[in-house]
Each structure stands twice: as structure tokens, then as C-alpha cells.
Motif scaffolding. Structure first.
Motif, PDB file in Angstrom:
ATOM      1  N   GLY A 172       0.814  -1.206   0.000  1.00  0.00           N
ATOM      2  CA  GLY A 172       0.000   0.000   0.000  1.00  0.00           C
ATOM      3  C   GLY A 172       0.852   1.262   0.000  1.00  0.00           C
ATOM      4  O   GLY A 172       2.079   1.223  -0.008  1.00  0.00           O
ATOM      5  N   ILE A 173       0.172   2.394   0.036  1.00  0.00           N
ATOM      6  CA  ILE A 173       0.833   3.704  -0.007  1.00  0.00           C
ATOM      7  C   ILE A 173       1.374   4.059   1.379  1.00  0.00           C
ATOM      8  O   ILE A 173       0.787   3.716   2.401  1.00  0.00           O
ATOM      9  N   GLY A 174       2.501   4.754   1.420  1.00  0.00           N
ATOM     10  CA  GLY A 174       3.087   5.186   2.689  1.00  0.00           C
ATOM     11  C   GLY A 174       4.155   4.230   3.175  1.00  0.00           C
ATOM     12  O   GLY A 174       4.973   3.741   2.386  1.00  0.00           O
ATOM     13  N   ILE A 175       4.125   3.917   4.479  1.00  0.00           N
ATOM     14  CA  ILE A 175       5.129   3.016   5.057  1.00  0.00           C
ATOM     15  C   ILE A 175       5.213   1.687   4.306  1.00  0.00           C
ATOM     16  O   ILE A 175       6.320   1.188   4.064  1.00  0.00           O
ATOM     17  N   PRO A 176       4.090   1.065   3.911  1.00  0.00           N
ATOM     18  CA  PRO A 176       4.192  -0.220   3.213  1.00  0.00           C
ATOM     19  C   PRO A 176       5.107  -0.200   1.981  1.00  0.00           C
ATOM     20  O   PRO A 176       5.785  -1.190   1.697  1.00  0.00           O
ATOM     21  N   LEU A 213       0.276 -11.777   0.058  1.00  0.00           N
ATOM     22  CA  LEU A 213       0.397 -10.851   1.184  1.00  0.00           C
ATOM     23  C   LEU A 213       0.166  -9.425   0.721  1.00  0.00           C
ATOM     24  O   LEU A 213       0.681  -9.018  -0.328  1.00  0.00           O
ATOM     25  N   THR A 214      -0.607  -8.687   1.473  1.00  0.00           N
ATOM     26  CA  THR A 214      -0.707  -7.249   1.241  1.00  0.00           C
ATOM     27  C   THR A 214      -0.339  -6.525   2.529  1.00  0.00           C
ATOM     28  O   THR A 214      -0.655  -6.988   3.634  1.00  0.00           O
ATOM     29  N   VAL A 215       0.379  -5.430   2.392  1.00  0.00           N
ATOM     30  CA  VAL A 215       0.766  -4.604   3.531  1.00  0.00           C
ATOM     31  C   VAL A 215       0.086  -3.252   3.359  1.00  0.00           C
ATOM     32  O   VAL A 215       0.285  -2.576   2.346  1.00  0.00           O
ATOM     33  N   LEU A 216      -0.719  -2.871   4.335  1.00  0.00           N
ATOM     34  CA  LEU A 216      -1.512  -1.646   4.234  1.00  0.00           C
ATOM     35  C   LEU A 216      -1.282  -0.737   5.440  1.00  0.00           C
ATOM     36  O   LEU A 216      -1.006  -1.213   6.542  1.00  0.00           O
ATOM     37  N   GLY A 217      -1.426   0.542   5.224  1.00  0.00           N
ATOM     38  CA  GLY A 217      -1.440   1.489   6.323  1.00  0.00           C
ATOM     39  C   GLY A 217      -2.835   1.528   6.920  1.00  0.00           C
ATOM     40  O   GLY A 217      -3.789   0.979   6.359  1.00  0.00           O
ATOM     41  N   ALA A 218      -2.962   2.161   8.084  1.00  0.00           N
ATOM     42  CA  ALA A 218      -4.287   2.244   8.716  1.00  0.00           C
ATOM     43  C   ALA A 218      -4.372   3.455   9.617  1.00  0.00           C
ATOM     44  O   ALA A 218      -3.380   3.876  10.211  1.00  0.00           O
ATOM     45  N   MET A 229     -11.555  15.591   2.251  1.00  0.00           N
ATOM     46  CA  MET A 229     -11.654  15.260   0.839  1.00  0.00           C
ATOM     47  C   MET A 229     -10.828  14.013   0.536  1.00  0.00           C
ATOM     48  O   MET A 229      -9.668  13.919   0.921  1.00  0.00           O
ATOM     49  N   VAL A 230     -11.436  13.017  -0.126  1.00  0.00           N
ATOM     50  CA  VAL A 230     -10.717  11.821  -0.549  1.00  0.00           C
ATOM     51  C   VAL A 230     -10.993  11.582  -2.034  1.00  0.00           C
ATOM     52  O   VAL A 230     -12.058  11.904  -2.544  1.00  0.00           O
ATOM     53  N   LYS A 231     -10.018  11.011  -2.721  1.00  0.00           N
ATOM     54  CA  LYS A 231     -10.162  10.747  -4.156  1.00  0.00           C
ATOM     55  C   LYS A 231     -11.037   9.531  -4.411  1.00  0.00           C
ATOM     56  O   LYS A 231     -11.609   9.368  -5.470  1.00  0.00           O
ATOM     57  N   GLY A 232     -11.126   8.650  -3.431  1.00  0.00           N
ATOM     58  CA  GLY A 232     -11.907   7.425  -3.574  1.00  0.00           C
ATOM     59  C   GLY A 232     -11.381   6.387  -2.606  1.00  0.00           C
ATOM     60  O   GLY A 232     -10.360   6.584  -1.957  1.00  0.00           O
ATOM     61  N   MET A 233     -12.062   5.272  -2.524  1.00  0.00           N
ATOM     62  CA  MET A 233     -11.672   4.250  -1.548  1.00  0.00           C
ATOM     63  C   MET A 233     -10.461   3.446  -1.992  1.00  0.00           C
ATOM     64  O   MET A 233      -9.849   2.736  -1.210  1.00  0.00           O
ATOM     65  N   GLY A 234     -10.085   3.544  -3.273  1.00  0.00           N
ATOM     66  CA  GLY A 234      -8.915   2.809  -3.728  1.00  0.00           C
ATOM     67  C   GLY A 234      -9.154   1.311  -3.703  1.00  0.00           C
ATOM     68  O   GLY A 234     -10.293   0.841  -3.757  1.00  0.00           O
ATOM     69  N   GLY A 235      -8.075   0.531  -3.583  1.00  0.00           N
ATOM     70  CA  GLY A 235      -8.207  -0.922  -3.652  1.00  0.00           C
ATOM     71  C   GLY A 235      -8.197  -1.618  -2.310  1.00  0.00           C
ATOM     72  O   GLY A 235      -8.223  -2.849  -2.245  1.00  0.00           O
ATOM     73  N   ALA A 236      -8.174  -0.853  -1.219  1.00  0.00           N
ATOM     74  CA  ALA A 236      -8.005  -1.462   0.100  1.00  0.00           C
ATOM     75  C   ALA A 236      -9.122  -2.444   0.446  1.00  0.00           C
ATOM     76  O   ALA A 236      -8.871  -3.493   1.035  1.00  0.00           O
ATOM     77  N   MET A 237     -10.370  -2.118   0.099  1.00  0.00           N
ATOM     78  CA  MET A 237     -11.479  -3.008   0.444  1.00  0.00           C
ATOM     79  C   MET A 237     -11.337  -4.357  -0.247  1.00  0.00           C
ATOM     80  O   MET A 237     -11.637  -5.403   0.339  1.00  0.00           O
ATOM     81  N   ASP A 238     -10.882  -4.336  -1.495  1.00  0.00           N
ATOM     82  CA  ASP A 238     -10.665  -5.597  -2.210  1.00  0.00           C
ATOM     83  C   ASP A 238      -9.486  -6.359  -1.628  1.00  0.00           C
ATOM     84  O   ASP A 238      -9.518  -7.584  -1.512  1.00  0.00           O
TER      85      ASP A 238
END
Length: 218
Positions: free
Chosen positions: A25-29, A99-104, A122-131
Motif C-alpha cells: 500500500g501507499i506510505g510506510i508499506p 500478502l498485502t501490507v496496508l497502512g491504517a 476530501m478523498v479521491k476514492g476508496m482505492g483498492g483497500a477493500m478488495d
């Protein structure tokens, strides 16, 4: 002192196994890619349609058309493949990502995660995290243990809009490594400059200390 972002990523890299398909994912991951052991065959997947993502490019190798899901320029390793976003999500939803690594922003003691929006922001969208939390075979969260005001982000119950319910089994925060069990959070490793008691005090959700709990080593 808590762990740095790089140390969090370094610890998570120990969870990666040879032959894995890994989504970061975006950030630390994203930093986890820097610590995958040389000689290990790992294919990094980006949900915008790239399997075989390489390191960040040097200035002379930048290709504006080659970006990851966070819109950062990347490189492709030999054998990489490109495909549509629809095919990428079919790969994720089909359970082909090891494996997926995500921020939270929050994880609660039942393993539910909130990481896609803050109400009123403001957010651009939920992205792929839910999937990803629903389709990946394993999900690890990389996060800060507390917010800027010192409030715990490991909650009794998430207060922000949920990304997934009861889907997180392991968290690596700047305070330590925490497993999520039926009985709540279990601290298994703690930052070398902290103590289990300090991690416990900084956690809102129910947490116990593993009998085998130890200081992290790098």
C-alpha cells in the motif's frame, strides 16, 4: 524511542517468503520493498496493473508512464507484466495475492480496519483497500501506534468508516508487533527503547502480553 518508518518496513520484510506475490500500500508499506532479501524471488503487484514492480528509478531512468498505485514512478523487473486495472483486481479478488501490507488510521481489537477516509475530509476514492483486505491471503498493517495528540489508534472499536471487518491478524506499529486474536491484541515484540508496559499503556483496545514477548532486533 518508537521505531522509525524504515524500521517498521524492515520488520515487515521478515514476513515475506520466497515466491510470494505481494501488494504494498501507499506510505510506510511502500518501504518494505527496500528490505526484501537479495536472492529472494518476490513479485510486487500494483493494483493499477503491474506485476513485477521494481525499485524507484534513478533520475536518468524515470518513465512518467510507469507508476505505482500511489502515482510514484517505479521500475519493472525482468519478467514483469502489464495489464488492465480490471485484470489486476481479478487477481486480487481471486486470492492470488499472498500478502498485502496496508497502512491504517485505526485497527480495533476484533481485527477490523479503517484506512480509507476521515469524515469531512476530501478523498479521491476508496482505492483498492477493500478488495485487498477481502481477497489477499494475508494482510499485515503498518501504522503509527498513536495519533499526533497521543491517542491510541489501536481501538476497542473503530470509530472511522470501516474498510474491512475482522480481517487483520498482525500489526507492526512503531511500538511493536501485535497479533489480533479472538481475545484481542497480543503483544509479541516491542520496540527496543520501549517496554511492554509502555505499549500496553498506549493501547486503547484490550491487549495482553505474550509469555514469549521480546524486544525487536534489527
Amino acid at each position: 524511542m518508537p521505531l522509525t518508518r524504515e524500521q517498521i518496513a524492515q520488520r515487515i520484510s521478515q514476513e515475506v517468503q520466497d515466491g510470494f506475490c505481494v501488494n504494498l500500500g501507499i506510505g510506510i508499506p511502500t518501504l518494505v520493498a527496500n528490505y526484501i532479501p537479495k536472492g529472494m524471488s518476490v513479485m510486487l503487484q500494483s493494483e493499477n496493473g503491474l506485476l513485477g514492480m521494481g525499485a524507484y528509478p534513478t533520475e536518468d531512468k524515470v518513465d512518467a508512464d510507469l507508476v505505482n498505485a500511489g502515482k510514484q514512478t517505479v521500475t519493472a523487473v525482468p519478467g514483469a507484466s502489464f495489464f488492465s486495472s480490471a485484470d489486476s483486481f481479478a487477481m486480487i479478488r481471486g486470492g492470488h495475492v499472498d500478502l498485502t501490507v496496508l497502512g491504517a488510521m485505526e485497527v480495533d481489537e476484533q481485527g477490523s480496519i479503517a484506512n480509507w477516509m476521515v469524515p469531512g475530509k476530501m478523498v479521491k476514492g476508496m482505492g483498492g483497500a477493500m478488495d485487498l483486505v477481502a481477497g489477499a491471503r494475508n494482510v499485515i498493517v503498518a501504522m503509527q501506534h498513536t495519533d499526533k495528540e497521543g491517542n491510541s489508534k489501536l481501538r476497542t472499536k473503530c470509530t472511522l468508516p470501516l474498510t474491512g471487518i475482522k480481517c487483520i491478524k498482525k500489526i507492526v506499529s512503531d511500538f511493536g508487533v501485535i497479533e489480533v486474536t479472538d481475545k484481542g491484541f497480543v503483544l509479541t515484540e516491542y520496540a527496543p527503547d520501549l517496554s511492554p508496559e509502555k505499549v500496553l499503556a498506549a493501547t486503547e483496545g484490550k491487549m495482553t502480553i505474550s509469555p514469549n514477548c521480546k524486544a525487536m532486533t534489527f
